[in-house]
Design a protein around this motif. Structure first.
Motif, short mmCIF file in Angstrom:
data_model
loop_
_atom_site.label_atom_id
_atom_site.label_comp_id
_atom_site.label_asym_id
_atom_site.label_seq_id
_atom_site.Cartn_x
_atom_site.Cartn_y
_atom_site.Cartn_z
N GLU A 1 -5.45 5.87 -0.21
CA GLU A 1 -6.89 5.69 -0.33
C GLU A 1 -7.61 6.91 0.22
OE1 GLU A 1 -7.44 1.30 -0.47
OE2 GLU A 1 -8.92 1.77 1.06
N ILE B 1 6.12 4.06 -11.70
CA ILE B 1 4.79 4.61 -11.38
C ILE B 1 4.65 6.04 -11.89
CG2 ILE B 1 5.60 5.27 -9.05
CD1 ILE B 1 1.99 4.34 -9.86
N THR C 1 -4.23 -11.66 -4.05
CA THR C 1 -4.77 -10.43 -4.59
C THR C 1 -5.19 -10.67 -6.03
OG1 THR C 1 -4.43 -8.03 -4.70
CG2 THR C 1 -2.66 -9.39 -5.57
N ARG D 1 -8.35 1.31 -9.00
CA ARG D 1 -8.53 0.14 -8.15
C ARG D 1 -9.11 0.53 -6.79
NH1 ARG D 1 -5.03 -4.80 -8.67
NH2 ARG D 1 -5.50 -5.78 -6.68
N ASN D 2 -8.53 1.56 -6.19
CA ASN D 2 -8.98 2.00 -4.87
C ASN D 2 -10.45 2.40 -4.89
OD1 ASN D 2 -6.46 1.62 -3.80
ND2 ASN D 2 -5.90 3.79 -3.78
N TYR E 1 -1.26 1.51 -16.86
CA TYR E 1 -1.72 0.11 -16.72
C TYR E 1 -0.71 -0.91 -17.23
CZ TYR E 1 -6.35 2.31 -16.20
OH TYR E 1 -7.41 3.08 -15.81
N ALA F 1 0.86 -1.17 0.00
CA ALA F 1 0.00 0.00 0.00
C ALA F 1 0.90 1.22 0.00
CB ALA F 1 -0.93 -0.03 1.20
N ASP F 2 1.61 1.37 -1.08
CA ASP F 2 2.47 2.52 -1.35
C ASP F 2 2.85 2.42 -2.81
OD1 ASP F 2 4.35 4.66 0.25
OD2 ASP F 2 5.22 3.96 -1.62
N SER F 3 2.67 3.52 -3.52
CA SER F 3 2.81 3.44 -4.98
C SER F 3 4.23 3.07 -5.43
CB SER F 3 2.37 4.74 -5.62
OG SER F 3 3.14 5.81 -5.12
N LYS G 1 2.33 -0.08 -14.16
CA LYS G 1 1.87 -0.97 -13.09
C LYS G 1 3.08 -1.52 -12.35
CE LYS G 1 -1.45 -4.64 -12.43
NZ LYS G 1 -2.74 -4.90 -13.08
N ARG H 1 -3.93 3.89 -12.44
CA ARG H 1 -4.44 2.58 -12.09
C ARG H 1 -4.69 2.34 -10.60
NH1 ARG H 1 -0.45 -0.43 -9.87
NH2 ARG H 1 -1.92 -2.06 -9.35
N ILE H 2 -3.85 2.87 -9.72
CA ILE H 2 -4.09 2.59 -8.29
C ILE H 2 -5.36 3.31 -7.84
CG2 ILE H 2 -3.14 2.56 -5.96
CD1 ILE H 2 -0.35 2.63 -7.13
N THR I 1 4.03 -4.23 -7.15
CA THR I 1 3.23 -3.08 -7.53
C THR I 1 2.49 -2.46 -6.35
OG1 THR I 1 1.60 -2.28 -9.15
CG2 THR I 1 1.16 -4.41 -8.15
N GLY I 2 2.17 -1.20 -6.48
CA GLY I 2 1.46 -0.47 -5.44
C GLY I 2 -0.05 -0.71 -5.53
N VAL I 3 -0.68 -0.77 -4.38
CA VAL I 3 -2.14 -0.93 -4.31
C VAL I 3 -2.64 0.00 -3.22
CG1 VAL I 3 -2.09 -3.34 -5.10
CG2 VAL I 3 -1.92 -2.83 -2.65
N GLY I 4 -3.93 -0.07 -2.92
CA GLY I 4 -4.47 0.76 -1.85
C GLY I 4 -4.57 -0.01 -0.55
N GLY J 1 -0.08 9.34 -9.15
CA GLY J 1 0.74 9.57 -7.98
C GLY J 1 0.57 8.48 -6.94
N SER J 2 0.39 8.89 -5.71
CA SER J 2 0.51 7.96 -4.60
C SER J 2 -0.68 7.02 -4.50
CB SER J 2 0.68 8.72 -3.29
OG SER J 2 -0.59 8.97 -2.71
N SER J 3 -0.53 6.01 -3.63
CA SER J 3 -1.58 4.98 -3.49
C SER J 3 -2.60 5.35 -2.43
CB SER J 3 -0.93 3.66 -3.12
OG SER J 3 -0.42 3.74 -1.79
N PHE K 1 -5.27 -9.27 -10.10
CA PHE K 1 -4.63 -8.37 -11.06
C PHE K 1 -5.26 -8.55 -12.42
CE2 PHE K 1 -0.55 -8.88 -8.52
CZ PHE K 1 -0.57 -7.60 -8.03
#
Ligand code: SF4
Lengths: 420, 163
Positions: free
Chosen positions: B68, A219, A153, B93-94, A193, A122-124, A224, B89-90, A137-140, B64-66, A155
């Protein structure tokens, strides 16, 4: 049909023979990462879903690095949520201030992320670990929460773009310049993407630290992930360091790419990204006369030991320009000690720099170097959005450690050539 | 899914630092975050926006950043949905993971002005500009994302269907 390195890693973690771009797949996650900004939301979601235990206490990493050492009461509360959760779940990879470093420098250094892994964070800038030949890869925060529960997860398999770096790197040009130039060429959504695969003779001899810098900023082109196939340089870094056995993947010769972009590096100059987008790049000689108030050398992009060495080489025996603040932030405790032992701190201190304990700090406008309205910073970080380092009326310029050091001496954006 | 509201327009590459600056990230409280929604893109936004309004942006919204905190602050500001030419993309998704409806449309940005009232009709894949009396297509939400929304976000989806 052949597969790219990213497709191979994803297929393996999905438990299937092959995957194709566009397919939505569920994959096993080797490491799931969170920090003091994103993990509190993930932990709240984790609890709300009624989960009791993380899927594997050795595969979750929690790093309070953004606002730590705690900059204010609210930040202290955020970090406490991480600490309490780490205690409760007996999380193996939790790093308290004193052991803590900027997450994306820390995890490879500590051998927590391994070639061949699927990693989400959870960091880009989780894309950094692609430098090791991992899919990362970064997610929320909600994605992190879900992965902490299930160990999996989802993808959409990305298309891959291949970047081929040819020629010979000129003096003073490094991984930071390559990635800034690339983003300048394709734009901040040039790889949206998609997977960015960095290849070619220049990459083949590029040191590991520079590879991390390049993958780190994938990023910033919307990518991605960024990825570099493991080779002898990767293996030398990995040996004896990793907690789990590495798996080395490579793209097939007949793998399919949505784009192949060749960049001749022989005539490149050090690059500077002007406000307010990382794609707003130009060669340092074309920067013009831009006065700078603060220089920051650090972050997950350029806070590693070779970055500090490059800066020190330019700063040696020189003084920082009057009224300019130079802030040096080694990215991890290990880097901090190494820099001290190598005598780099003497060079920084003699020049008039402030040296900080490892933290993200000013990179995201957190603390330890916030800008006032009208001020300009040149930084080795990765983002120069409006307000990124403080006041919405301040400016951030991005460059390599060598350019940062030269700029600190000159007081205006400068090439290392002019100083060294 | 149908959303009707007044349009607030933003340009290309609106990053998450502009949506919710890092100086406010020492909390994840939606109400607190809502107070600073879009602050570094338009400091007056939170004073102008009404519940149900729609953010309409050019390409690469949410880069930019992820964090939420970005979709949380938009939801907290009671914006009903975001329409953009494309999303980073993040952020994309979020938004689905936490239930902020977002839609991709090339035309909407080019053909709507700030202040227009539009209706986003996701079920029929159209956006109607009520002020101007014109309509255009909106890209359908991919089936997997639709399932996420129907289940009430990612965590609810996992609870419902197992892993
Ligand atoms: S150093 Fe900057 S970019 Fe890297 S993780 Fe910290 S805040 Fe993010």
């Amino acid at each position: 049909m052949g597969m790219t390195i990213s497709e191979k890693i994803l297929a393996k973690h999905a438990g299937v023979e092959g995957v194709e771009p566009g397919e939505i797949i569920s994959v096993k996650v080797d490491i799931a990462l969170g920090n003091d900004i994103t993990a509190p939301i993930a932990i709240k979601e984790f609890k709300r879903a009624g989960a009791k235990k993380v899927f594997d206490k050795g595969r979750v990493a929690l790093v309070p690095d953004h606002f730590a050492p705690n900059k204010d009461i609210a930040s202290a509360e955020q970090c406490k949520i991480l600490r309490d959760f780490a205690k409760e779940q007996d999380i193996e990879n939790y790093f308290e201030t004193g052991e803590m470093g900027v997450e994306h420098a820390l995890l490879p250094e500590q051998g927590i992320v391994t070639p061949g892994d699927v990693i989400i964070g959870a960091d880009s800038h989780t894309c950094t670990y692609g430098a090791l030949g991992a899919f990362s890869t970064g997610v929320g925060s909600t994605d992190l929460a879900a992965a902490m529960v299930t160990g999996e997860t989802w993808f959409k398999v990305p298309e891959s773009m291949k970047f081929v770096y040819t020629g010979k790197l000129p003096k003073w040009v490094d991984g930071k310049d390559l990635i800034l130039y690339t983003i300048g060429k394709i734009g901040v959504d040039g790889a949206l993407y998609r997977s960015m695969e960095f290849t070619g003779p220049v990459i083949d001899s590029l040191p590991m630290d520079d590879r991390f810098t390049m993958a780190n900023m994938a990023i910033e082109a919307g990518g991605k992930n960024g990825i570099i196939a493991p080779d002898a340089i990767t293996k030398a870094y990995v040996e004896g360091r990793m907690k789990r056995p590495p798996v080395y993947y490579a793209s097939d010769a007949d793998a399919v790419y949505s784009d192949v972009i060749e960049i001749d590096c022989s005539k490149l100059s050090p690059q500077v990204a002007f406000p307010h987008l990382p794609s707003n790049t130009r060669a340092v000689e074309e920067a013009g006369n831009v006065a700078i108030d603060q220089v920051v050398i650090g972050s997950c992009t350029n806070g590693r030991i070779s970055d500090l060495r490059k800066a020190a080489a330019v700063l040696k025996g020189k003084k920082v320009a009057k009224y300019l603040r130079l802030i040096v932030i080694p990215a991890t405790q290990q880097i901090y000690r190494q820099a001290m032992e190598e005598g780099l701190f003497d060079i920084f201190l003699d020049a008039g720099a402030a040296i900080s304990t490892p933290t993200c700090g000013p990179c995201l406008g957190g603390h330890t170097g916030i800008l006032a309205a009208g001020e300009r910073s040149l930084a080795t970080t990765n983002r120069n959005f409006v307000g990124r380092m403080g006041s919405p009326d301040s400016e951030v310029y991005l460059a390599s450690p060598a350019v940062a050091a030269a700029t600190a001496v000159k007081g205006v954006i400068a090439s290392p050539e002019e100083v060294a | 899914m149908k959303f009707t509201g007044k349009v607030w327009k933003f340009g290309a590459d609106i990053d998450t630092d502009a949506i919710i600056p890092a100086r406010y990230l020492n909390t994840s409280d939606p109400e607190e975050l809502a107070k600073h929604c879009m602050e570094d893109a338009d400091p007056e936004f939170v004073n102008k926006v009404s519940p149900g309004d729609i953010i309409l942006a050019d390409k690469n919204f949410g880069c930019g950043s992820s964090r939420e905190h970005a979709p949380i602050s938009i939801k907290g500001a009671k914006v009903s949905c975001v329409v953009a030419k494309s999303f980073a993309r993040i952020f994309y998704r979020n938004s689905f993971n936490m239930g902020l409806p977002i839609f991709e449309s090339e035309e909407a940005y080019d053909k709507c002005d700030e202040g227009d009232v539009i209706e986003v009709d996701a079920d029929n894949g159209v956006i109607r500009n009520i002020t101007k009396g014109i309509e255009f297509n909106v890209a359908p939400i991919p089936p997997f994302m639709q399932q996420l929304i129907e289940d009430g976000g990612l965590m609810a989806h996992i609870e419902k269907r197992g892993k």
